[in-house]
Scaffold this motif. Sequence first.
Motif, PDB file in Angstrom:
ATOM      1  N   GLY A  58     -19.826  37.977  55.120  1.00  0.00           N
ATOM      2  CA  GLY A  58     -20.651  36.976  54.444  1.00  0.00           C
ATOM      3  C   GLY A  58     -19.846  35.911  53.725  1.00  0.00           C
ATOM      4  N   ALA A  62     -19.241  31.935  55.037  1.00  0.00           N
ATOM      5  CA  ALA A  62     -19.638  30.777  54.228  1.00  0.00           C
ATOM      6  C   ALA A  62     -18.458  29.846  53.980  1.00  0.00           C
ATOM      7  CB  ALA A  62     -20.235  31.258  52.903  1.00  0.00           C
ATOM      8  N   SER A  63     -17.295  30.418  53.705  1.00  0.00           N
ATOM      9  CA  SER A  63     -16.107  29.595  53.481  1.00  0.00           C
ATOM     10  C   SER A  63     -15.672  28.896  54.764  1.00  0.00           C
ATOM     11  CB  SER A  63     -14.969  30.460  52.937  1.00  0.00           C
ATOM     12  OG  SER A  63     -15.307  30.998  51.680  1.00  0.00           O
ATOM     13  N   TRP A  65     -17.622  27.947  57.182  1.00  0.00           N
ATOM     14  CA  TRP A  65     -18.572  26.865  57.415  1.00  0.00           C
ATOM     15  C   TRP A  65     -18.257  25.664  56.532  1.00  0.00           C
ATOM     16  CZ3 TRP A  65     -21.417  24.540  60.600  1.00  0.00           C
ATOM     17  CH2 TRP A  65     -22.455  23.699  60.205  1.00  0.00           C
ATOM     18  N   PHE A  66     -17.889  25.923  55.283  1.00  0.00           N
ATOM     19  CA  PHE A  66     -17.518  24.824  54.385  1.00  0.00           C
ATOM     20  C   PHE A  66     -16.277  24.098  54.908  1.00  0.00           C
ATOM     21  CE2 PHE A  66     -15.134  23.110  50.786  1.00  0.00           C
ATOM     22  CZ  PHE A  66     -16.097  22.342  50.164  1.00  0.00           C
ATOM     23  N   ARG A 210     -18.665  29.011  44.691  1.00  0.00           N
ATOM     24  CA  ARG A 210     -19.386  29.271  45.936  1.00  0.00           C
ATOM     25  C   ARG A 210     -19.036  28.252  47.010  1.00  0.00           C
ATOM     26  NH1 ARG A 210     -25.629  30.086  44.954  1.00  0.00           N
ATOM     27  NH2 ARG A 210     -25.434  30.536  47.173  1.00  0.00           N
ATOM     28  N   GLU A 211     -18.997  26.960  46.666  1.00  0.00           N
ATOM     29  CA  GLU A 211     -18.719  25.910  47.637  1.00  0.00           C
ATOM     30  C   GLU A 211     -17.220  25.734  47.789  1.00  0.00           C
ATOM     31  OE1 GLU A 211     -20.641  23.986  49.663  1.00  0.00           O
ATOM     32  OE2 GLU A 211     -22.278  25.342  49.152  1.00  0.00           O
TER      33      GLU A 211
END
Length: 262
Positions: A58, A62-63, A65-66, A210-211
Amino acid sequence: MSTSTPARRPRRGPDPLPVLALLVLAGAWELLVRWAELPAYTLPAPSRIALTLFEQAGPLAASAWFTLKVTGGALALAAAGGVLLAAVFVTLPVVERALWPLAVALQVTPLVAIAPLILIYLESTTAALLLCAWLVAFFPLLVNTLAGLRAVDPLLLDLFRLQRASAWQRLCLLRLPTALPHLLAGLKIASGLSLIGAVSAEMVAGAAGRETGLASRILEASFRTETPKMFAALLLLVLIGWALHAGFEALARRLLGPAARD
């Protein structure tokens, strides 16, 4: 009189040799770690890296994708800016003489030196990362596109002039189609450079939260001596870079046909 049609070249399937080489390398790596009984914080085995990818799927996804968004955005901006500026340079040589030293200056300035200044002047960390990655990817696209626009056959250029074609018509109908192979080659180079720029800028920024991208995950894992997580994030970076390069190679084969070269 019978006409013979040229025989079509058979399509080659995926080459299994690179996959086989990777499997052999991973197997040798696994055996070496187990035989030497190396701890995971020193050199994790491929099986341990795969397990870490599964356990941290997870956050790492996410990382990834960023990082991919920053890389793709920077590459799109570099492609648009490089093609546009190259077209202006070819059409208006006086603009090239005025702006070329600035373009070279942006290329030779180390990213680690200019990234802290960008982070100071831009409030958004994402915008700063995007700008840093764009700076790295822009110059190769500009140079390749400019070389392609100037690689026009002089006889064809004279023919367009005899037909009273405007500068815009010569650019769109003659120069841009000629420059397509150079542009695609520049995109393959710039795709890797934009990824490098995004990762390097994020490491300089030391972003957290998070971002954040894969570079922040690598820094976070290094502080905690989580070596398998570092290797997992690095593997995702390699896969992103490989996917971008392979995508533009496929695009080149699609657009150029037999004229495409790896």
